[in-house]
Design a protein around this motif. Structure first.
Motif, PDB file in Angstrom:
ATOM      1  N   LEU A  18       0.830  -1.211   0.000  1.00 56.16           N
ATOM      2  CA  LEU A  18       0.000   0.000   0.000  1.00 56.16           C
ATOM      3  C   LEU A  18       0.863   1.259   0.000  1.00 56.16           C
ATOM      4  N   MET A  19       2.102   1.166   0.517  1.00 55.58           N
ATOM      5  CA  MET A  19       3.012   2.311   0.527  1.00 55.58           C
ATOM      6  C   MET A  19       3.645   2.542  -0.840  1.00 55.58           C
ATOM      7  N   GLY A  20       3.450   1.586  -1.755  1.00 56.28           N
ATOM      8  CA  GLY A  20       4.067   1.736  -3.064  1.00 56.28           C
ATOM      9  C   GLY A  20       5.359   0.942  -3.214  1.00 56.28           C
ATOM     10  N   ILE A  21       5.609   0.025  -2.270  1.00 50.66           N
ATOM     11  CA  ILE A  21       6.825  -0.781  -2.347  1.00 50.66           C
ATOM     12  C   ILE A  21       6.559  -2.006  -3.218  1.00 50.66           C
ATOM     13  N   ASN A  22       7.369  -2.157  -4.261  1.00 53.42           N
ATOM     14  CA  ASN A  22       7.216  -3.299  -5.157  1.00 53.42           C
ATOM     15  C   ASN A  22       7.790  -4.533  -4.460  1.00 53.42           C
ATOM     16  N   THR A  23       6.893  -5.362  -3.920  1.00 53.95           N
ATOM     17  CA  THR A  23       7.357  -6.476  -3.082  1.00 53.95           C
ATOM     18  C   THR A  23       8.084  -7.547  -3.887  1.00 53.95           C
ATOM     19  N   GLU A  24       7.756  -7.684  -5.154  1.00 52.83           N
ATOM     20  CA  GLU A  24       8.482  -8.656  -5.978  1.00 52.83           C
ATOM     21  C   GLU A  24       9.953  -8.256  -6.094  1.00 52.83           C
ATOM     22  N   SER A  83      -5.026   6.212  -1.891  1.00 51.77           N
ATOM     23  CA  SER A  83      -4.310   5.732  -0.721  1.00 51.77           C
ATOM     24  C   SER A  83      -5.303   5.088   0.234  1.00 51.77           C
ATOM     25  N   MET A  84      -4.895   3.956   0.829  1.00 47.47           N
ATOM     26  CA  MET A  84      -5.794   3.313   1.792  1.00 47.47           C
ATOM     27  C   MET A  84      -5.142   3.258   3.167  1.00 47.47           C
ATOM     28  N   VAL A  85      -5.917   3.631   4.182  1.00 47.76           N
ATOM     29  CA  VAL A  85      -5.504   3.438   5.567  1.00 47.76           C
ATOM     30  C   VAL A  85      -6.205   2.161   6.020  1.00 47.76           C
ATOM     31  N   PRO A  86      -5.466   1.049   6.125  1.00 56.33           N
ATOM     32  CA  PRO A  86      -6.132  -0.241   6.310  1.00 56.33           C
ATOM     33  C   PRO A  86      -6.733  -0.411   7.701  1.00 56.33           C
ATOM     34  N   GLU A  87      -7.671  -1.354   7.768  1.00 55.74           N
ATOM     35  CA  GLU A  87      -8.283  -1.694   9.044  1.00 55.74           C
ATOM     36  C   GLU A  87      -7.208  -2.207  10.008  1.00 55.74           C
ATOM     37  N   GLY A  88      -7.300  -1.781  11.257  1.00 53.58           N
ATOM     38  CA  GLY A  88      -6.331  -2.246  12.252  1.00 53.58           C
ATOM     39  C   GLY A  88      -4.987  -1.549  12.131  1.00 53.58           C
ATOM     40  N   ARG A  89      -4.935  -0.454  11.389  1.00 50.70           N
ATOM     41  CA  ARG A  89      -3.775   0.438  11.308  1.00 50.70           C
ATOM     42  C   ARG A  89      -2.588  -0.116  10.534  1.00 50.70           C
ATOM     43  N   GLN A  90      -2.166  -1.352  10.848  1.00 48.99           N
ATOM     44  CA  GLN A  90      -1.080  -1.989  10.086  1.00 48.99           C
ATOM     45  C   GLN A  90       0.158  -1.121   9.957  1.00 48.99           C
ATOM     46  N   LEU A  91       0.577  -0.512  11.067  1.00 50.39           N
ATOM     47  CA  LEU A  91       1.822   0.254  11.040  1.00 50.39           C
ATOM     48  C   LEU A  91       3.012  -0.699  11.013  1.00 50.39           C
ATOM     49  N   PHE A  92       4.182  -0.155  10.685  1.00 45.42           N
ATOM     50  CA  PHE A  92       5.415  -0.936  10.777  1.00 45.42           C
ATOM     51  C   PHE A  92       5.921  -0.753  12.204  1.00 45.42           C
ATOM     52  N   GLY A  93       5.523  -1.688  13.074  1.00 44.43           N
ATOM     53  CA  GLY A  93       5.616  -1.490  14.516  1.00 44.43           C
ATOM     54  C   GLY A  93       7.011  -1.233  15.045  1.00 44.43           C
ATOM     55  N   ARG A  94       8.007  -1.919  14.490  1.00 40.42           N
ATOM     56  CA  ARG A  94       9.359  -1.768  15.034  1.00 40.42           C
ATOM     57  C   ARG A  94      10.099  -0.597  14.396  1.00 40.42           C
TER      58      ARG A  94
END
Ligand SMILES: Nc1ncnc2c1ncn2[C@@H]1O[C@H](COP(=O)(O)OP(=O)(O)O)[C@@H](O)[C@H]1O
Ligand SMILES: [Mg+2]
Lengths: 286, 234
Positions: A181-187, B79-90
């Motif tokens: 979703l951030m635009g990072i191409n995971t492949e 842009s989507m702000v997903p359910e449950g926030r889904q931040l990069f926690g660390r």
């Protein structure tokens, strides 16, 4: 007695840090795409042979083959991901396991076919001999390999934590969907991580080739030990792999010293089994 | 701006979305409401490219986007702000924000985006080095919204932003959404807080087991029997 013990501890650190580098490559790949690369040990073997042939055919010392091994293994790893493993990524986890297992057998057999099962050694590396520090004997090639492994491990950690691409790798590791979703191409990140993890084991191969026997089956034992280290450190944890690598070095060397050297690998697996029994997620796993 | 037509999305044998058509016009706030399992998240995940539809089309600014990869959708300014926030926690708060701008390659645009989200949430710079997982639920939701805005979207999709935050902060959350829309943002909002959602929406759609059963203006739906009985308990 105390002197001998000190010597054993030093030996542990020398091998443990190289184990750590090998395991960091493996854990990086696991962390990013949840693929356990059974061919990791064979990648190490390929790295050692590349260093050996650079020495034999091109008169290049292993020290100078380090970048060659890194680049070659990066391409090998990224290529194998792109053309083989990515094709089975959507399938069941077992499919990926079988594929990397197949690559492992293929590489080991290819090495026998091309280079015979013989044991080889780089006869006169640039670095040789020992330093005597009081009662402790320090093998110079092992010392350089060890310091080199620590430096490379630290560099990887720095790359992951400080650069834009490194942070993208960590983001994919933590949350693949959010990363997309951030635009990072995971492949692309998968290929890059597979290449990077393989380059690290290639570098470890160049280091080991300065003092270790080189033969087609050499990857088997290193591969197995690095699986234990990754599980012990916590799957996907770079810091965990580093600590566990040193720990396994200690267990192996001190175990061989206090018991019988014949049991040293049995002890490694015993420690691994006990740890995952008490703490299944490993030392640093969440 | 966004047109969804005849959409069907499934998981294995289950069709979670069936024959859904709706649209969002530029500058609108449109809500999707419906109970748990109605298919709201599935719909947003399909628009953002994480899921592929079985049938139907999704157009954005006239262009079909239902076969575009998720990492390219965000570059089209959705842009989507997903359910449950889904931040990069660390990772730190700031790294989370910067990753939100991963698809931007112009340094100046990233700085503008940072300025904008700091105006919205002035506490962000003081906590820039804090690990995201150590923030409270409400703070995490604000970081998630800020991260979603960092790609400078023209359409912002929010999946249950009020989920899992303290009740007294829910009002504040809706005020934030209102502030974002006042800056000209188009918003597609998924909510279970039906009253608050409808109050700030221009239009809304009611989703039940994968189908749209009702649609209308926000205040109209607030008066409708179905919404009052099923979602407002009146
Ligand atoms: N990953 C999944 N695999 C299988 N079924 C799923 C998955 N995600 C959601 N579903 C099912 O799809 C339906 C819609 O779910 P969802 O879109 O999450 O609903 P909502 O967001 O409205 O609560 C539900 O029946 C749910 O159980
Ligand atoms: Mg949902």
């Amino acid at each position: 007695m105390a002197d001998q013990l000190l010597q054993q501890v030093v030996n542990s650190l020398l091998i443990g840090s190289v184990y750590a580098l090998v395991a960091i490559g493996l854990t990086l790949i696991w962390g990013v795409m949840n693929v356990l690369n059974f061919a990791h040990g064979d990648f190490l073997m390929i790295g050692m042979f590349i260093s050996f042939w650079c020495y034999t055919l091109l008169k290049m010392d292993p020290l100078f083959s380090i970048p060659v091994c890194a680049a070659a293994l990066f391409l090998l790893g990224a290529g194998i991901y792109r053309f083989i493993i990515s094709k089975v990524m959507k399938g069941p986890g077992l499919a990926q396991l079988v594929v990397t297992f197949g690559v492992s057998i293929f590489l080991a057999n290819l090495a026998v076919m091309l280079w015979t099962p013989d044991f080889r050694l780089i006869e006169k590396p640039l670095l040789s001999g020992t330093w005597s520090l009081g009662s402790v004997q320090l093998s110079i090639p092992k010392f350089v390999a060890s310091v080199g492994s620590v430096v490379v491990s630290a560099a990887v950690l720095l790359f992951l934590k400080k650069t834009r691409t490194g942070k993208a790798i960590l983001a994919v590791e933590m949350n693949r969907d959010a990363a997309q979703l951030m635009g990072i191409n995971t492949e692309k990140i998968n290929s890059l991580s597979f290449g990077l993890g393989s380059a690290l084991v290639g570098i470890a191969g160049a280091f080991l080739s300065m003092y270790y026997y080189i033969y087609p089956q050499v990857g088997g034992l290193f591969g197995l030990i690095s699986f234990c280290i990754v599980a012990l450190g916590g799957f996907g944890s770079i810091e965990g792999a580093f600590i566990a690598g040193i720990l396994i070095g200690l267990v192996q060397t001190l175990g061989g010293y206090f018991f019988d050297p014949a049991y040293k690998y049995a002890l490694v697996f015993l420690v691994y089994l006990i740890t995952v029994w008490i703490r299944p997620q490993g030392l640093m796993g969440s | 701006m966004l047109e969804v037509e005849g959409l069907a999305v499934g998981y294995g044998d289950l069709l979670a979305i069936q024959e859904v058509s709706f649209n969002v016009q530029k500058g609108e706030v449109v809500s999707l409401i419906g109970s748990n399992g109605a298919g709201k998240s599935t719909l947003l995940r399909t628009i953002s490219g994480l899921l592929r539809p079985r049938r139907g089309t999704i157009r954005f600014e006239g262009e079909p986007i239902h076969t575009v990869a998720p990492y390219d959708i965000v570059r089209k300014r959705i842009s989507m702000v997903p359910e449950g926030r889904q931040l990069f926690g660390r990772l730190s708060v700031w790294d989370n924000l910067l990753l939100g701008a991963y698809g931007l390659d112009n340094r100046g645009e990233i700085d503008t985006a940072l300025d904008d989200v700091v105006k919205l949430f002035p506490w962000l710079p003081e906590r820039r080095n804090q690990r995201a997982e150590t923030l409270s639920g409400g703070e995490q939701q604000q970081v998630a919204i800020a991260r979603g805005l960092m790609s400078r979207p023209s359409l912002l999709m929010l999946d249950e932003p009020s989920l899992g935050i303290m009740p007294k902060l829910v009002t504040e959350m809706f005020e934030t959404i209102d502030a974002i829309r006042k800056k000209g943002m188009t918003v597609l909002l998924v909510e279970q807080n039906v009253f608050e959602a409808l109050s700030i929406s221009d239009r809304a759609y009611v989703l039940q087991t994968g189908r749209i059963v009702l649609q209308g203006k926000g205040e109209e739906l607030l008066q409708s029997d179905l919404v009052r009985q099923a979602y407002l308990g009146m």
